[in-house]
Design a protein around this motif. Structure first.
Motif, short mmCIF file in Angstrom:
data_model
loop_
_atom_site.label_atom_id
_atom_site.label_comp_id
_atom_site.label_asym_id
_atom_site.label_seq_id
_atom_site.Cartn_x
_atom_site.Cartn_y
_atom_site.Cartn_z
N LYS A 155 -63.06 18.72 22.16
CA LYS A 155 -61.87 17.83 22.76
C LYS A 155 -60.51 18.41 22.21
N TYR A 186 -62.06 17.40 27.95
CA TYR A 186 -63.57 16.77 27.72
C TYR A 186 -64.15 18.00 27.95
N PRO A 205 -67.97 11.27 27.90
CA PRO A 205 -67.85 11.89 27.04
C PRO A 205 -69.00 11.35 25.63
N GLY A 206 -69.99 11.77 25.04
CA GLY A 206 -70.89 12.34 24.31
C GLY A 206 -71.93 11.28 25.09
N SER A 241 -65.71 19.93 33.40
CA SER A 241 -64.07 19.02 31.91
C SER A 241 -63.80 18.05 32.79
N ALA A 280 -69.45 19.67 23.02
CA ALA A 280 -68.66 19.18 23.46
C ALA A 280 -67.36 19.54 23.07
N CYS A 333 -57.09 13.98 26.82
CA CYS A 333 -58.28 14.36 26.41
C CYS A 333 -58.32 15.54 27.25
N VAL A 388 -75.03 15.47 26.23
CA VAL A 388 -73.71 16.75 26.49
C VAL A 388 -74.90 17.18 24.53
N CYS A 438 -57.02 9.14 25.93
CA CYS A 438 -57.44 8.98 25.40
C CYS A 438 -56.39 7.99 24.28
N TYR A 452 -67.48 16.19 15.14
CA TYR A 452 -67.96 16.47 16.85
C TYR A 452 -67.37 17.39 17.59
N GLY A 453 -68.64 18.12 18.05
CA GLY A 453 -67.67 19.57 18.99
C GLY A 453 -68.25 20.33 18.43
N PHE A 485 -68.04 20.16 28.65
CA PHE A 485 -68.73 20.08 28.27
C PHE A 485 -69.97 20.88 28.50
#
Length: 228
Positions: free
Chosen positions: A195, A206, A185-186, A222, A193, A204, A190, A227, A88-89, A208
């Motif tokens: 992290k 994030y 997040p997620g 941001s 992203a 954390c 998005v 987390c 992811y990211g 986006f």
């Protein structure tokens, strides 16, 4: 850059073309940020060696645009629509498409899309103006943005609208929905992203990039979340 990636991955199993595409995506995003701020910029397409001449002149506005679009097209052609959760990211095809679309929007705006630049730069006018006004630049920007929206819809992305007011009507929950899009997040907006766990603190960061902001800058949105 391709030469360096090929050297780095020599002897590794599996194709490495996707790695070049992952590098080209952020490269295009960085180029876009310089393009809309400065116009034509030096184009550096390789790593420098100590004895190389590093006095790279500024390219023209058109040359800079063409280079960014070439990076985007290569990334779009080689990147997947999605990655598995463990990755992811990473850049996707849609993120590269969004960078291309936003770049073309900046190219079409009157600041660049004109025969007479806002500031007479003499023989260097080509660095801040295309030297002509061409409405087809807007057509290209529209087509690229429509392509992003079509891709997003086909791959599970959507603008957040919890107001239920219907098409063409103001969203009464617009403020809260905007907060969700830029802070959770997620969420469905998005496209890209990143992290990181800053200083092993369990905080954390994030960053986006959503379908409604099209890469104004990767670091503009941001949100700081704990987390677990």
């Amino acid at each position: 850059m391709e030469r360096e990636i090929q050297a780095f991955t020599q002897g590794l199993a599996g194709p490495v073309h996707w790695l070049l595409c992952v590098v080209n995506g952020p490269g295009a995003g960085t180029g876009m940020g310089m393009f809309y701020r400065y116009g034509g910029v030096p184009i550096v397409a390789k790593s420098f060696l100590p004895n190389d001449d590093m006095n790279i002149p500024r390219a023209s506005l058109q040359e800079t645009l063409d280079y960014i679009l070439a990076l985007c097209d290569e990334a779009i052609a080689g990147l997947p629509d999605t990655w598995s959760a463990q990755y992811y990211g990473r850049f996707t095809k849609g993120a590269a498409m969004a960078i291309k679309a936003r770049t073309l929007q900046f190219a079409a705006r009157p600041l660049f899309n004109t025969g007479a630049p806002y500031l007479d730069f003499g023989e260097n006018n080509k660095m801040i103006s295309f030297g002509s006004q061409d409405n087809t630049r807007w057509d290209k920007a529209i087509a690229a943005n429509e392509a992003v929206l079509s891709w997003a819809q086909a791959n599970g992305y959507a603008l957040i609208n919890t107001g239920g007011a219907g098409t063409g009507k103001p969203n009464p929950n617009a403020l809260n929905d905007y907060g969700t899009a830029t802070s959770v997040p997620g969420n469905s907006e998005v496209l890209l992203a990143c992290k990181v766990d800053e200083n092993m603190s369990n905080i954390c960061v994030y960053v986006f990039f959503g379908i409604d902001d099209f890469f104004e800058t990767l670091f503009q949105w941001s949100a700081f979340l704990v987390c677990f």
